[in-house]
Motif scaffolding. Structure first.
Motif, PDB file in Angstrom:
ATOM      1  N   SER A  43      -2.659  -1.868  -6.208  1.00 21.40           N
ATOM      2  CA  SER A  43      -3.194  -2.359  -7.229  1.00 21.40           C
ATOM      3  C   SER A  43      -2.718  -3.432  -8.202  1.00 21.40           C
ATOM      4  N   ARG A  44      -1.574  -3.559  -8.462  1.00 21.69           N
ATOM      5  CA  ARG A  44      -0.919  -4.406  -9.335  1.00 21.69           C
ATOM      6  C   ARG A  44      -1.036  -5.899  -8.420  1.00 21.69           C
ATOM      7  N   TYR A  45      -0.850  -5.756  -7.021  1.00 22.83           N
ATOM      8  CA  TYR A  45      -0.983  -6.981  -6.271  1.00 22.83           C
ATOM      9  C   TYR A  45      -2.412  -7.473  -6.328  1.00 22.83           C
ATOM     10  N   CYS A  46      -3.545  -6.662  -6.351  1.00 25.74           N
ATOM     11  CA  CYS A  46      -4.747  -7.007  -6.425  1.00 25.74           C
ATOM     12  C   CYS A  46      -5.228  -7.592  -7.727  1.00 25.74           C
ATOM     13  N   PHE A  90       0.790  -1.258   0.067  1.00 29.07           N
ATOM     14  CA  PHE A  90      -0.045   0.116  -0.197  1.00 29.07           C
ATOM     15  C   PHE A  90       0.878   1.302  -0.183  1.00 29.07           C
ATOM     16  N   PRO A  91       2.016   1.324   0.791  1.00 29.28           N
ATOM     17  CA  PRO A  91       2.803   2.464   0.783  1.00 29.28           C
ATOM     18  C   PRO A  91       3.133   2.922  -0.836  1.00 29.28           C
ATOM     19  N   ALA A  92       3.427   1.969  -1.662  1.00 27.24           N
ATOM     20  CA  ALA A  92       4.039   2.320  -2.975  1.00 27.24           C
ATOM     21  C   ALA A  92       2.807   2.886  -3.636  1.00 27.24           C
ATOM     22  N   THR A  93       1.576   2.354  -3.610  1.00 26.95           N
ATOM     23  CA  THR A  93       0.529   2.993  -4.478  1.00 26.95           C
ATOM     24  C   THR A  93      -0.124   4.383  -3.762  1.00 26.95           C
ATOM     25  N   LEU A  94       0.150   4.577  -2.327  1.00 27.22           N
ATOM     26  CA  LEU A  94      -0.126   5.820  -1.697  1.00 27.22           C
ATOM     27  C   LEU A  94       0.996   6.924  -2.277  1.00 27.22           C
TER      28      LEU A  94
END
Length: 356
Positions: free
Chosen positions: A305-308, A112-116
């Motif tokens: 998002s890529r993980y999801c 999540f920190p990367a997407t944030l």
């Protein structure tokens, strides 16, 4: 003295109105999240395939799979299953990821920190350039500058993000190779000590300017691509609002007093023109978390998002349900902050009674 008492009563009344409005909004948002959690639960349960078998693999003995079914309460009625699931989710237990074999919450904390970081930079770019283009378009209304900005805005709205991603990659990574096309940092760079999880900030806290520059080079292209649609929408709405406000008596009076045009635009016309665009920009910021799916995949950016997306392709129901619920929370929080910001910008909203 009676006047002071009336002012005090009115002040208390206004604060009570604000408090009631906030309580009402929070209650509605709780209901929205509850409905979203039920929807996620139903979708996860109706997905084809045995959840326990998917989690453990095809070669796992049936006895082990059956034990997991019992642990997950898969033989219980749906309402009991939902109760156990939402109770565990509120405690932060979303199950174990099929892909990483780790608790889903640990994966979320990792990605999540990367997407944030990507969303925050995209939001900053969207707000700055959306406002600037909107003001410039209003200033040169009817001229070639206005026409150029409006064409750009239309292209930004109608064109999908993956098209801009491919064009940006071709231009800045291959034709004019000045930006990297994938990842968060270069291979020769060491990751910073995890403080916030956002590389740019963590490098900055370490005092590693080279690391800051390298992480910015990697994130700037996906951030700009992700912000394109938001910039276009914000510019169009701000232009429309400002051109309408330019004909208002107070704006005409300011011109008559000889106040410089740029001061009128940015100091007196921009604030009332932001009311209609704040909601759109805020929702765009929330939508960036979900909209980052394609951008992160194209740029091979290791975010949530890529993980999801990988979880969806592998039918990782635990990860998908947790990420979708988190995105719902992000939307709710952004809506709440938007309401507060609009209340601050527009006193008419502040003094409107609840229910009106």
């Amino acid at each position: 003295m009676p006047d002071d008492s009336d002012d005090l009563v009115k002040s208390i009344e206004r604060r009570l109105v604000m408090l009631l409005r906030i309580v009402k909004q929070v209650f509605s948002y709780v209901l929205v999240l509850l409905g979203l959690s039920i929807l996620i639960f139903i979708i996860v349960r109706v997905m084809p395939g045995d959840t326990a078998r998917l989690a453990l693999g095809a070669r796992t003995p049936e006895a082990t799979v059956e034990a997991l079914r019992e642990e997950m309460h898969l033989h219980d009625p749906l309402y009991k299953q939902y109760y156990y699931w939402i109770t565990n989710a509120l405690k932060g237990d979303f199950g174990t990821s099929i892909i990483s074999k780790r608790p889903v919450l640990e994966d979320i904390k990792s990605y999540f920190p990367a997407t944030l970081e990507l969303v925050v930079l995209s939001a900053v770019i969207m707000v700055i350039f959306g406002i600037l283009l909107g003001v410039l378009s209003a200033k040169y209304s009817g001229k070639w500058q206005d026409a150029a900005i409006r064409i750009f805005s239309y292209l930004g709205v109608v064109s999908p993000a993956f098209l801009w991603a491919v064009l940006a990659m071709l231009l800045f990574a291959y034709i004019i190779p000045i930006l990297p096309s994938s990842g968060r940092i270069s291979e020769f760079m060491l990751s910073p000590a995890k403080i916030t999880g956002m590389y740019t900030i963590d490098y900055l806290l370490e005092g590693n300017i080279k690391g800051v520059a390298d992480s910015l080079k990697h994130i700037i292209m996906p951030a700009v691509v992700l912000s394109f649609a938001g910039i276009s929408q914000a510019a169009r709405i701000i232009r429309s609002s400002m051109t309408q406000n330019m004909d208002k008596p107070y704006a005409l009076a300011e011109h008559a007093y000889g106040i410089p045009e740029n001061k009128i635009l940015f100091k007196y016309l921009l604030k009332p023109s932001l009311n209609s665009s704040v909601s759109v920009m805020s929702l765009n910021i929330a939508a960036m978390v979900g909209g980052a799916f394609i951008v992160e995949q194209i740029f091979n950016y290791p975010g949530l998002s890529r993980y999801c997306l990988q979880a969806m392709l592998n039918k990782d129901v635990f990860s998908v349900s947790a990420v979708v619920l988190l995105m719902g929370v992000v939307f709710v929080v952004m809506n709440f902050l938007t309401d507060l910001l609009i209340t601050f910008l527009d006193p008419r909203v502040r003094y409107t009674k609840v229910g009106e």
